[in-house]
Design an enzyme around this catalytic site. Sequence first.
Site, PDB file in Angstrom:
ATOM      1  NE  ARG A  96      94.508  26.856 -45.810  1.00  0.00           N
ATOM      2  CZ  ARG A  96      93.442  26.383 -45.150  1.00  0.00           C
ATOM      3  NH1 ARG A  96      92.757  27.155 -44.335  1.00  0.00           N
ATOM      4  NH2 ARG A  96      93.072  25.121 -45.288  1.00  0.00           N
ATOM      5  CG  HIS A 140      88.198  24.303 -47.476  1.00  0.00           C
ATOM      6  ND1 HIS A 140      89.277  24.971 -46.955  1.00  0.00           N
ATOM      7  CD2 HIS A 140      87.287  24.242 -46.471  1.00  0.00           C
ATOM      8  CE1 HIS A 140      89.031  25.312 -45.699  1.00  0.00           C
ATOM      9  NE2 HIS A 140      87.826  24.870 -45.375  1.00  0.00           N
ATOM     10  CG  ASN A 185      90.531  22.451 -45.024  1.00  0.00           C
ATOM     11  OD1 ASN A 185      91.390  23.092 -44.419  1.00  0.00           O
ATOM     12  ND2 ASN A 185      89.310  22.265 -44.543  1.00  0.00           N
ATOM     13  CD  GLU A 186      89.487  21.321 -40.542  1.00  0.00           C
ATOM     14  OE1 GLU A 186      88.361  20.803 -40.465  1.00  0.00           O
ATOM     15  OE2 GLU A 186      89.780  22.365 -39.924  1.00  0.00           O
ATOM     16  CG  ASN A 329      92.907  24.038 -40.567  1.00  0.00           C
ATOM     17  OD1 ASN A 329      93.895  24.587 -41.075  1.00  0.00           O
ATOM     18  ND2 ASN A 329      91.859  23.661 -41.288  1.00  0.00           N
ATOM     19  CE1 TYR A 331      89.651  28.039 -35.615  1.00  0.00           C
ATOM     20  CE2 TYR A 331      89.914  25.910 -36.686  1.00  0.00           C
ATOM     21  CZ  TYR A 331      89.749  27.278 -36.766  1.00  0.00           C
ATOM     22  OH  TYR A 331      89.698  27.891 -37.991  1.00  0.00           O
ATOM     23  CD  GLU A 398      90.770  26.614 -41.303  1.00  0.00           C
ATOM     24  OE1 GLU A 398      90.041  26.390 -40.316  1.00  0.00           O
ATOM     25  OE2 GLU A 398      90.508  26.220 -42.453  1.00  0.00           O
TER      26      GLU A 398
END
Length: 527
Positions: A96, A140, A185-186, A329, A331, A398
């Site tokens: 990716r 991104h 992204n995000e 993503n 975490y 992610e």
Amino acid sequence: MSMKVFVLIVLVLVPFGDALSRDDFPPHFLFGASTSAYQVEGAVNEDGRKPSIWDTFTHAGNANMYPGNADIACDQYHKYKEDVQLMAKMGLDAYRFSISWSRLIPDGKGPINPKGLQYYNNLINELISQGIQAHVTLVHWDLPQALEDEYEGWVSRRIVKDFTAYADVCFREFGDRVKHWTTVNEGNVFAIGGYDSGFLPPQRCYPAQSLTYNCSRGNSSTEPYWVAHHMLLAHASAANLYRKKYQDRQHGSIGFNLLTFGFFPLTNTSEDISATKRAEDFYLGWFLNPFIFGEYPDTMKKNGGSRLPSFSKSESNLIKGSIDFLGINYYFSFYVKDSPDSLQIKDRDFIVDAGVKLQPVFGDGTSTSGFPIVPWTLHGLLSSLRNTYGNIPIYIHENGQQTDRNSSLEDWSRVKSLHDYIGSIPDILRNGVNVSGYFVWSFLDVFELLAGYESSFGLHYIDLNDPTLRRQPKLSALWYSNFLNKRTMDPMITMEVQKKNPSVVLPTAFSNNPILQMVQRKSISYS
Ligand SMILES: *[C@@H]1O[C@H](CO)[C@@H](O)[C@H](O)[C@H]1NC(C)=O
Ligand SMILES: *[C@@H]1O[C@H](CO)[C@@H](O)[C@H](O)[C@H]1NC(C)=O
Ligand SMILES: *[C@@H]1O[C@H](CO)[C@@H](O)[C@H](O)[C@H]1NC(C)=O
Ligand SMILES: *[C@@H]1O[C@H](CO)[C@@H](O)[C@H](O)[C@H]1NC(C)=O
Ligand SMILES: *[C@@H]1O[C@H](CO)[C@@H](O)[C@H](O)[C@H]1NC(C)=O
């Protein structure tokens, strides 16, 4: 190779019976690793590339968050062949990466840069020739500076047209080989970090409710909402174009990416339970509700009032159903407490509008170092998304563990994190959540957007003082490769070794994480 390193490698590589195995996953389940253009490519002034808002931000001093920039980074622009070889050797199914918009179309719109086009063709061809799928993100966070200068980028609706034209070039030029497109992204963190807290480029915020960042422009009450609105419209426009013009021929899919958190009520009071739902609405439903149901969540309409834009009927129809998959993503997660007082504040911004206090979920004994390793929170998040939004195909785009940049190559905390999160996925699949792939962030120690070169997530270390920028595999790279090549191993063995080597992991304090600080800001100031 020293004896100690040799023993460690043997411990990681030798099969240990019936523990976690790739055979626990469906055959089509993809394993890969991730990076993004600005963070890995370097060569920022070469071959016609022009700056993005990230070049501007790092060269202006990163709001004093950390030193450095990604002018050279991992130099993947020149080393892509070597990197793809490394991926092939490890056994990755997919890579990716993202395209630098200002490398391909330096002014954001208008002429294509032939050298930029050639670079991405080369990279994609190299991947395909090694049997590695290209999963491509279009933005991104690195918007061309030219569009920021011309009309303030995502704040303006004009971005929709320029983004769609950029996406059209990518689909046309690369879509014969690229089958997985992610538009943004995000999107959620970009809107909050760049336009509410202001700690990310383009650093817009007002009034100065942020932690320490002084913005010279912006309006935190409205702009995060506008920016997200324009990202939704831009995604829908590009997805519509892809479906009409390319999908029949190219047979690919198109999705959107969010930074996700599991949200869990701090107590079982009805207030905290509805606050938990509201937190999920604000941080995830902001985008997912329009994608699945065609409108913003009711809680956001109520608390955002007239500051939250609305969709016309035709916009709503275009957005609804416009994702083939969701990229997440992941975490860390939060316990949620209701915070009705925050709604009394004058000049409310996005974070205040959510009306919640967030407290990180810590795991056993990992509360102050790295990210807590709590796989049940990933399971909880995915179950909750399925219950609210149905069974969307999901890629974990992610997931990973943070360590200090210069800590040992024996990155046991990353091995444990990968082992435990990957190991939790078979159960999640058995519970009927449609996860189709897992990507480690990150393939290399890249320029981290939230910490520069001060922390690392990579499977491979790069000594920045080594002019060759040699990629050095960490233990986690060996572990992952071993797993991908269907050799099993016992996590207890690795944990035993970790206990015997307490000095090998020196992680950065989790509490310094800028996103954690950002979303907790109001609860700190107003509790
Ligand atoms: C922001 O402005 C305030 C007040 O002028 C000042 O105290 C603070 O140091 C500034 N912060 C940064 C990061 O420049
Ligand atoms: C931000 O936007 C709101 C809503 O339009 C407006 O009331 C407020 O005055 C604006 N704030 C600034 C600093 O421009
Ligand atoms: C809330 O209730 C659930 C279900 O009964 C239980 O599993 C959970 O532990 C409770 N949470 C708290 C914080 O008491
Ligand atoms: C899961 O998602 C994939 C696309 O990623 C799709 O092909 C498949 O049919 C889905 N499976 C289920 C059970 O919905
Ligand atoms: C890592 O080590 C290099 C080389 O010794 C040094 O230049 C750099 O400052 C170190 N970085 C951190 C974050 O300690």
